[in-house]
Design a protein around this motif. Structure first.
Motif, mmCIF file in Angstrom:
data_model
loop_
_atom_site.group_PDB
_atom_site.id
_atom_site.type_symbol
_atom_site.label_atom_id
_atom_site.label_comp_id
_atom_site.label_asym_id
_atom_site.label_seq_id
_atom_site.Cartn_x
_atom_site.Cartn_y
_atom_site.Cartn_z
ATOM 1 N N UNK B 201 15.762 -6.316 3.756
ATOM 2 C CA UNK B 201 14.633 -5.702 4.634
ATOM 3 C C UNK B 201 13.832 -4.616 3.826
ATOM 4 N N UNK B 202 14.656 -3.776 3.162
ATOM 5 C CA UNK B 202 13.775 -2.466 2.527
ATOM 6 C C UNK B 202 12.983 -3.186 1.361
ATOM 7 N N UNK B 203 13.533 -4.334 0.759
ATOM 8 C CA UNK B 203 12.685 -4.890 -0.543
ATOM 9 C C UNK B 203 11.447 -5.449 0.160
ATOM 10 N N UNK B 204 11.593 -6.145 1.141
ATOM 11 C CA UNK B 204 10.323 -6.848 1.633
ATOM 12 C C UNK B 204 9.405 -5.933 2.183
ATOM 13 N N UNK B 205 9.758 -5.134 2.854
ATOM 14 C CA UNK B 205 8.954 -3.926 3.432
ATOM 15 C C UNK B 205 8.111 -3.161 2.536
ATOM 16 N N UNK B 206 9.007 -2.852 1.344
ATOM 17 C CA UNK B 206 8.272 -1.999 0.305
ATOM 18 C C UNK B 206 7.364 -2.716 -0.447
ATOM 19 N N UNK B 207 7.660 -4.095 -0.597
ATOM 20 C CA UNK B 207 6.802 -5.323 -1.261
ATOM 21 C C UNK B 207 5.444 -5.219 -0.455
ATOM 22 N N UNK B 208 5.389 -5.445 0.829
ATOM 23 C CA UNK B 208 4.469 -5.717 1.554
ATOM 24 C C UNK B 208 3.378 -4.274 1.827
ATOM 25 N N UNK B 209 3.942 -3.380 1.755
ATOM 26 C CA UNK B 209 3.155 -1.979 1.825
ATOM 27 C C UNK B 209 2.621 -1.901 0.566
ATOM 28 N N UNK B 210 3.589 -2.030 -0.500
ATOM 29 C CA UNK B 210 2.735 -1.912 -1.819
ATOM 30 C C UNK B 210 1.506 -2.862 -2.125
ATOM 31 N N UNK B 211 1.738 -4.194 -1.448
ATOM 32 C CA UNK B 211 0.751 -5.111 -1.789
ATOM 33 C C UNK B 211 -0.655 -4.767 -0.979
ATOM 34 N N UNK B 212 -0.260 -4.140 0.202
ATOM 35 C CA UNK B 212 -1.405 -3.943 1.145
ATOM 36 C C UNK B 212 -2.333 -2.663 0.789
ATOM 37 N N UNK B 213 -1.559 -1.604 -0.058
ATOM 38 C CA UNK B 213 -1.998 -0.443 -0.591
ATOM 39 C C UNK B 213 -2.688 -0.792 -2.036
ATOM 40 N N UNK B 214 -1.788 -1.433 -2.798
ATOM 41 C CA UNK B 214 -2.039 -1.614 -4.106
ATOM 42 C C UNK B 214 -3.614 -2.605 -4.535
ATOM 43 N N UNK B 215 -3.563 -3.749 -3.299
ATOM 44 C CA UNK B 215 -4.701 -4.564 -3.743
ATOM 45 C C UNK B 215 -6.057 -3.866 -3.727
ATOM 46 N N UNK B 216 -6.140 -2.967 -2.540
ATOM 47 C CA UNK B 216 -7.583 -2.409 -2.650
ATOM 48 C C UNK B 216 -7.711 -1.293 -3.701
#
Lengths: 275, 414
Positions: B201-216
């Protein structure tokens, strides 16, 4: 000819604005925490909150006092230096070997040399602890250096391989055609041209060792406590501004190392683009 | 004449071929010689230790080594009824000997993993062995009634093998049913699967949040001019260079009850009382995203920078709005970089230990913490190794995907 300005509907404008806003928040999020904490190291009082109760150097004095941080810093630097030498030499030779010629099993060997990067560090630390224990390498300088070298080699292999990718081999052939024996050609042509990559690999190796907590948690006895190892205890114990002062000191070192890497990259690009 | 010429040519070609092959072999030998030191180091300080660790997960010979005769005899026991007098006699003899040569404590630790309370029973038996006399069945049951319990004997039978599935089963919250078969432990006793779930859970949430902030972030960096792009690049790179512990420490200082974030929110009147921002899941997410974000932004940025701008311009000239040009032309080309970044963040977060240990609560500890706890805390090496095996399997599933889509070539280190 000016490119035609495309039609921008409301969706485009909102989308573009959103992208920029999230990106701005992201950049602030990356830096703000570190910047916000730094001034606390000058706090006159012992609280880690604003407003500051006067300005003082006392926490820096505490960090640079004889104990406990200075012996830890000495350990960190010596272990880091030994790791750097060992990892840079073995990693650079391996990168040369990988790019020297084609041979069976090359991909597998490359993957093996990179694998310590992806194996969770707790597993590596536990495995090395159990394997080294019978040989008296636990709680020893040698054991810690060997384990750190394993973690650092992938970084050296990656940076040196990247430099060798852009390296023009006809220059070595030119040297050979002018009568240089292989070792002379290596020392006078290959080595100087790949030196920036080797040096940045060395910086990465040092940082890998200097930042490590987990391996030190398993392998370091009190005699080998490094700065991060001691800091881990301090963070679990009690917080006072000396931790922040230490952090500021470490950030300064990081900035210095980053600047070194940037300089090396600039130099490598210049060497490569020279006609 | 012509045949003779052709003959020399062929002979020459064969000679050349041999020379070429010899030169190639020499080059290969040189390459291996260059690789040898690194490979030797990896073999001694990485491959062999990891192999030994994974063997440890199923290899538990302590009990068998301490009481070999009893262990061999137990192989013939059917497990249905209490053993006959010969088995009891062997217990008295072997436990007594193992107590004298001091191999019993380690062996009884192994026994205790099979069944709670076996350690004290084994030590008591070893200590009392000199006073035991035939018939051993009666005197052992008199020493401790547990010797009359078939569960005790089953534990000894389970501990008597070289290999044991026990730690791997335990790491997956499974247990052996007496008489054969495997079943899940009751939900209220589940420990390890819950940790595995928390880890994912932690790994997936962290990955998704990183993608959402990191892409822009990567997009803005790639679109900025060379100088501003370089500056933004350094802004991302600097935290990447700052020690993980320093960044975690900064979050501890910021998020604690009397910390800067609570202070600012109170001063702004957004909250009335300090909130619990640390030692819970929120703190773990914030600190981990902060540490792992550069690992997503940097590979993504290097892919984005290599995409020619003409593509989007061509789409615009064909009438695409910026949004549709982005979706149909630009985004698909960034997918390899996004995939590489996400997989890298995911692989790294699966193994996180230090940050959750410092900013998480007890319910936010990941699999790595459990491994460290079992190794450094309770010295249960078997279980720690089995948990390491589970964690390594998780990485092994994800790593080939990472290798296929991204490889090390998108992994620029600065």
């Amino acid at each position: 000819m000016a490119s035609p300005r495309p039609y921008r509907g409301p969706a485009d404008r909102i989308g573009g604005g959103l992208v920029r806003a999230v990106a701005a928040l992201g950049f602030v999020f990356m830096l703000a925490p570190i910047l916000a904490v730094m001034p606390l190291s000058f706090n006159g009082g012992s609280y880690l909150s604003y407003p500051l109760q006067g300005v003082s150097w006392q926490w820096y004095a505490a960090v640079f006092a004889a104990r406990p941080w200075m012996p830890a810093l000495w350990n960190s630097v010596t272990i880091g230096a030994a790791t750097t030498v060992l990892a840079t030499v073995t990693g650079t030779l391996a990168a040369y070997g990988l790019s020297y010629t084609e041979f069976p099993g090359k991909r597998a060997i490359g993957a093996l040399l990179i694998s310590p990067m992806v194996v969770p560090i707790v597993i590596t630390a536990l495995a090395v602890y159990l394997a080294f224990a019978p040989f008296g390498l636990v709680n020893s300088f040698t054991g810690l250096v060997l384990a750190h070298t394993v973690l650092a080699v992938p970084f050296v292999v990656i940076t040196v391989t990247a430099t060798l990718h852009g390296f023009d081999r006809t220059m070595v052939r030119a040297a050979a055609s002018l009568g240089a024996p292989p070792l002379v050609a290596f020392a006078t042509v290959t080595l100087p041209l790949t030196a920036p990559g080797i040096l940045s690999g060395a910086v990465f190796a040092f940082v890998t060792s200097f930042d490590d907590v987990v391996v030190a948690l398993f392998l370091a006895g009190p005699e080998q406590f490094t700065v991060p190892r001691r800091m881990f205890n301090a963070l679990r114990d009690k917080l006072d501004p000396s931790i922040v002062a230490l952090a500021v000191f470490l950030v300064t070192i990081s900035i210095f190392l980053l600047a070194t890497i940037e300089l090396l990259r600039w130099r490598s690009e210049r060497l490569r683009s020279r006609p | 004449m012509s045949t003779a010429v052709a003959g020399t040519a062929v002979a020459g070609a064969g000679d050349l071929g041999r020379k070429l092959a010899r030169a190639n072999r020499a080059k290969q030998v040189t390459a291996f010689a260059l690789l040898a030191p690194a490979l030797l180091l990896m073999l001694l300080a990485f491959v062999w230790p990891i192999g030994a660790l994974l063997t440890n997960a199923v290899h538990a010979p302590e009990f068998r080594d301490a009481v070999p005769k009893l262990a061999a005899w137990m192989e013939g026991w059917d497990g249905e009824a209490l053993p006959d007098e010969a088995g009891f006699a062997l217990v008295a003899e072997e436990f007594g000997r193992a107590f004298r040569d001091r191999s019993l404590p380690r062996a009884s630790t192994r026994l205790n993993y099979e069944r709670g309370g076996m350690r004290s029973l084994a030590m008591k038996t070893g200590r009392g062995a000199p006073r035991l006399a035939a018939p051993y069945r009666e005197s052992l049951v008199a020493l401790d009634p547990a010797w009359g319990d078939i569960a005790t004997w089953r534990a000894i039978a389970n501990a008597s093998t070289w290999l044991t599935p026990r730690f791997v089963l335990q790491a997956l919250d499974l247990q052996r049913v007496p008489g054969g078969g495997i079943q899940a432990v009751p939900p209220e006793n589940r420990v390890y699967l819950d940790r595995l779930q928390v880890t994912f859970t932690i790994s997936i949430v962290v990955t998704l949040v990183c993608a959402a902030i990191g892409y822009p972030m990567a997009y803005v960096m790639a679109m900025a001019g060379p100088n501003r792009g370089r500056l933004l690049f350094l802004l991302v790179l600097l935290p990447f260079w700052i020690s993980l512990l320093v960044r975690t420490a900064a979050w501890v200082v910021l998020l604690q009850k009397e910390g800067i974030v609570n202070g600012a929110l109170l001063a702004l009147g957004i909250i009335d009382e300090p909130q619990q921002l640390i030692f819970n899941r929120f703190g773990v997410y914030v600190a981990m995203v902060h540490i792992l974000l550069p690992f997503l932004v940097l590979p993504l940025y290097s892919v984005m920078k290599s995409i020619p701008r003409d593509h989007v311009r061509a789409a615009a000239s064909l009438g695409a709005t910026p949004a549709s040009a982005f979706v149909t032309v630009y985004f698909p080309q960034t997918v390899p970089g996004l995939g590489a970044g996400c997989l890298l963040v995911f692989i790294l977060s699966i193994g996180f230990y230090i940050t959750p240990a410092l900013v998480g609560g007890s319910r936010d500890q990941m699999l790595s913490s459990l491994i460290a706890e079992n190794a450094l805390g309770t010295a249960n090496w078997g279980l720690a190794s089995a948990l390491a095996l589970v964690l390594l399997c998780c990485v092994a599933v994800v790593y080939p995907v990472f290798g296929r889509y991204a490889g090390a070539k998108n992994l620029r280190l600065g």
